[in-house]
Design an enzyme around this catalytic site. Sequence first.
Site, PDB file in Angstrom:
ATOM      1  N   TYR A  35      28.407-206.364  39.729  1.00 18.93           N
ATOM      2  CA  TYR A  35      28.873-204.987  39.876  1.00 18.93           C
ATOM      3  C   TYR A  35      27.900-204.001  39.249  1.00 18.93           C
ATOM      4  O   TYR A  35      26.956-204.398  38.573  1.00 18.93           O
ATOM      5  CB  TYR A  35      30.273-204.834  39.253  1.00 18.93           C
ATOM      6  CG  TYR A  35      30.258-204.761  37.740  1.00 18.93           C
ATOM      7  CD1 TYR A  35      30.050-205.904  36.971  1.00 18.93           C
ATOM      8  CD2 TYR A  35      30.421-203.545  37.073  1.00 18.93           C
ATOM      9  CE1 TYR A  35      30.019-205.837  35.589  1.00 18.93           C
ATOM     10  CE2 TYR A  35      30.395-203.470  35.691  1.00 18.93           C
ATOM     11  CZ  TYR A  35      30.198-204.624  34.952  1.00 18.93           C
ATOM     12  OH  TYR A  35      30.158-204.553  33.584  1.00 18.93           O
ATOM     13  N   ARG A  54      18.992-202.831  39.949  1.00 17.63           N
ATOM     14  CA  ARG A  54      19.644-203.873  39.137  1.00 17.63           C
ATOM     15  C   ARG A  54      20.726-204.597  39.945  1.00 17.63           C
ATOM     16  O   ARG A  54      20.911-205.805  39.799  1.00 17.63           O
ATOM     17  CB  ARG A  54      20.242-203.260  37.861  1.00 17.63           C
ATOM     18  CG  ARG A  54      20.737-204.328  36.893  1.00 17.63           C
ATOM     19  CD  ARG A  54      21.166-203.750  35.561  1.00 17.63           C
ATOM     20  NE  ARG A  54      22.270-202.821  35.710  1.00 17.63           N
ATOM     21  CZ  ARG A  54      22.671-201.981  34.762  1.00 17.63           C
ATOM     22  NH1 ARG A  54      22.050-201.947  33.594  1.00 17.63           N
ATOM     23  NH2 ARG A  54      23.691-201.160  34.967  1.00 17.63           N
ATOM     24  N   HIS A 105      34.619-224.722  44.432  1.00 20.43           N
ATOM     25  CA  HIS A 105      33.499-224.229  43.623  1.00 20.43           C
ATOM     26  C   HIS A 105      32.246-224.000  44.467  1.00 20.43           C
ATOM     27  O   HIS A 105      31.479-223.072  44.213  1.00 20.43           O
ATOM     28  CB  HIS A 105      33.170-225.209  42.486  1.00 20.43           C
ATOM     29  CG  HIS A 105      34.139-225.140  41.353  1.00 20.43           C
ATOM     30  ND1 HIS A 105      35.458-225.500  41.477  1.00 20.43           N
ATOM     31  CD2 HIS A 105      33.984-224.736  40.065  1.00 20.43           C
ATOM     32  CE1 HIS A 105      36.073-225.338  40.323  1.00 20.43           C
ATOM     33  NE2 HIS A 105      35.204-224.866  39.440  1.00 20.43           N
ATOM     34  N   LYS A 149      24.615-208.537  35.817  1.00 17.16           N
ATOM     35  CA  LYS A 149      25.825-207.736  35.600  1.00 17.16           C
ATOM     36  C   LYS A 149      26.970-208.399  36.365  1.00 17.16           C
ATOM     37  O   LYS A 149      27.398-207.944  37.426  1.00 17.16           O
ATOM     38  CB  LYS A 149      25.594-206.280  36.038  1.00 17.16           C
ATOM     39  CG  LYS A 149      26.527-205.301  35.307  1.00 17.16           C
ATOM     40  CD  LYS A 149      25.961-203.909  35.318  1.00 17.16           C
ATOM     41  CE  LYS A 149      26.929-202.862  34.804  1.00 17.16           C
ATOM     42  NZ  LYS A 149      27.502-203.103  33.483  1.00 17.16           N
ATOM     43  N   GLU A 181      23.702-206.824  21.783  1.00 11.29           N
ATOM     44  CA  GLU A 181      24.076-205.516  22.352  1.00 11.29           C
ATOM     45  C   GLU A 181      25.541-205.294  22.020  1.00 11.29           C
ATOM     46  O   GLU A 181      26.096-206.015  21.195  1.00 11.29           O
ATOM     47  CB  GLU A 181      23.818-205.498  23.871  1.00 11.29           C
ATOM     48  CG  GLU A 181      24.559-206.582  24.631  1.00 11.29           C
ATOM     49  CD  GLU A 181      24.302-206.548  26.133  1.00 11.29           C
ATOM     50  OE1 GLU A 181      23.974-205.495  26.670  1.00 11.29           O
ATOM     51  OE2 GLU A 181      24.482-207.610  26.766  1.00 11.29           O
ATOM     52  N   LEU A 205      22.089-207.160  28.787  1.00  6.91           N
ATOM     53  CA  LEU A 205      21.946-206.407  30.033  1.00  6.91           C
ATOM     54  C   LEU A 205      20.827-205.380  29.856  1.00  6.91           C
ATOM     55  O   LEU A 205      20.763-204.700  28.826  1.00  6.91           O
ATOM     56  CB  LEU A 205      23.255-205.680  30.370  1.00  6.91           C
ATOM     57  CG  LEU A 205      23.210-205.029  31.743  1.00  6.91           C
ATOM     58  CD1 LEU A 205      23.394-206.076  32.842  1.00  6.91           C
ATOM     59  CD2 LEU A 205      24.237-203.942  31.883  1.00  6.91           C
TER      60      LEU A 205
HETATM   61  N1  PDD Z   1      28.425-201.130  31.066  1.00  9.69           N
HETATM   62  N2  PDD Z   1      25.345-203.799  28.109  1.00  9.69           N
HETATM   63  C1  PDD Z   1      26.494-204.143  28.695  1.00  9.69           C
HETATM   64  C2  PDD Z   1      27.122-205.459  28.360  1.00  9.69           C
HETATM   65  C3  PDD Z   1      27.097-203.268  29.624  1.00  9.69           C
HETATM   66  O1  PDD Z   1      28.242-203.620  30.235  1.00  9.69           O
HETATM   67  C4  PDD Z   1      26.488-202.011  29.892  1.00  9.69           C
HETATM   68  C5  PDD Z   1      27.065-201.050  30.890  1.00  9.69           C
HETATM   69  C6  PDD Z   1      25.289-201.697  29.243  1.00  9.69           C
HETATM   70  C7  PDD Z   1      24.551-200.387  29.492  1.00  9.69           C
HETATM   71  O2  PDD Z   1      23.998-200.363  30.794  1.00  9.69           O
HETATM   72  P1  PDD Z   1      23.711-198.975  31.527  1.00  9.69           P
HETATM   73  O3  PDD Z   1      22.890-198.169  30.603  1.00  9.69           O
HETATM   74  O4  PDD Z   1      22.973-199.388  32.737  1.00  9.69           O
HETATM   75  O5  PDD Z   1      25.043-198.332  31.831  1.00  9.69           O
HETATM   76  C8  PDD Z   1      24.738-202.624  28.361  1.00  9.69           C
HETATM   77  C9  PDD Z   1      29.086-200.356  32.087  1.00  9.69           C
HETATM   78  C10 PDD Z   1      29.062-198.905  31.812  1.00  9.69           C
HETATM   79  C11 PDD Z   1      30.477-200.927  32.319  1.00  9.69           C
HETATM   80  O6  PDD Z   1      30.575-202.146  32.443  1.00  9.69           O
HETATM   81  O7  PDD Z   1      31.438-200.163  32.417  1.00  9.69           O
END
Ligand code: PDD
Length: 292
Positions: A35, A54, A105, A149, A181, A205
């Site tokens: 996603y 991405r 699976h 993601k 993170e 990520l």
């Molecule tokens: N999340 N790390 C993780 C685990 C994340 O889920 C996200 C983003 C980020 C930051 O990525 P970006 O800068 O591309 O938004 C880092 C989104 C916002 C979510 O799952 O809602």
Amino acid sequence: MSVYPIILSQTKFAHKENLNYPFEERAMQFGDGVYEVIRIYNGNFYLIEEHVDRFFRSAEAVKIKLPFTKNELTSLLNNLLLKNSLTTDAKLYLQVSRGSATRDHLFPADVDANIYAYIQDQARNTSALNDGVKTITHPDVRWEYCYIKSLNLLPNVLAKQTASENGAYEAILHKNGIVTECSSSNVYLIKDGIIYTHPTTKNILHGCVRMQVEKFAKDLNIPLKEEPFTVDDISQADEIFLTSSTSEVLPIVTVDDTQIGNGIPGHLTRLLQNAYENDIKTLTSNKVEQTS
Ligand code: PDD
């Protein structure tokens, strides 16, 4: 292999045709999909190219075939903005799963991916951006492909819930003391004028806002080192902040019971927030022609 017609749904029995959720769907049964969340300011996408890139990288990593090119997807998403007459601050959720198939699976043969995207209003969190937020530390128990993601967010959900139950905004994740993170954002520590953040390995990520922050830091002559920091380093930090598409550049003022710096957002974090602010001001309105 077909499913018998009567399904137990909650505590009632229903015909499988009448269920209001797709029970034989790979996202539902395996979390088998990926996603994106894309920020929208005044009806304009922010960092759309980076998110689309991405999305394609994630889909390729889990061997899901997308039925469009990057340009075609971008124009579909732009059209979705136009069709909803978007003028507000909002966010778009985009998901692809491997498709609908009898549970097994193994990848199903000849099944199309299920793809959807929708937009929701998302006001900017001005009080958190001004005042900073509290966080907790939490073990990172996720798998080894966090650069994808993927829809498998249960460890992230549990960590964020624990944060919330402790009066905190986010959970700072660590593997054996090394900070990776946050549950849904990237995290950075500033010490003696240098920004530290975990390198873009498979363990985190690769955030789109993070890429932008790297550019801002360069423009502002603030050194940024892709070097991990530890939970023990946190108490000595001058500043800590996190980034994501929904949280932007967000100061962290407390980690567990430790106050960071003076307990108010630090100077370098403010400079990066200003750079972000200027960046989103430059977004031009969408001029893409609406198709059907
Ligand atoms: N999340 N790390 C993780 C685990 C994340 O889920 C996200 C983003 C980020 C930051 O990525 P970006 O800068 O591309 O938004 C880092 C989104 C916002 C979510 O799952 O809602």
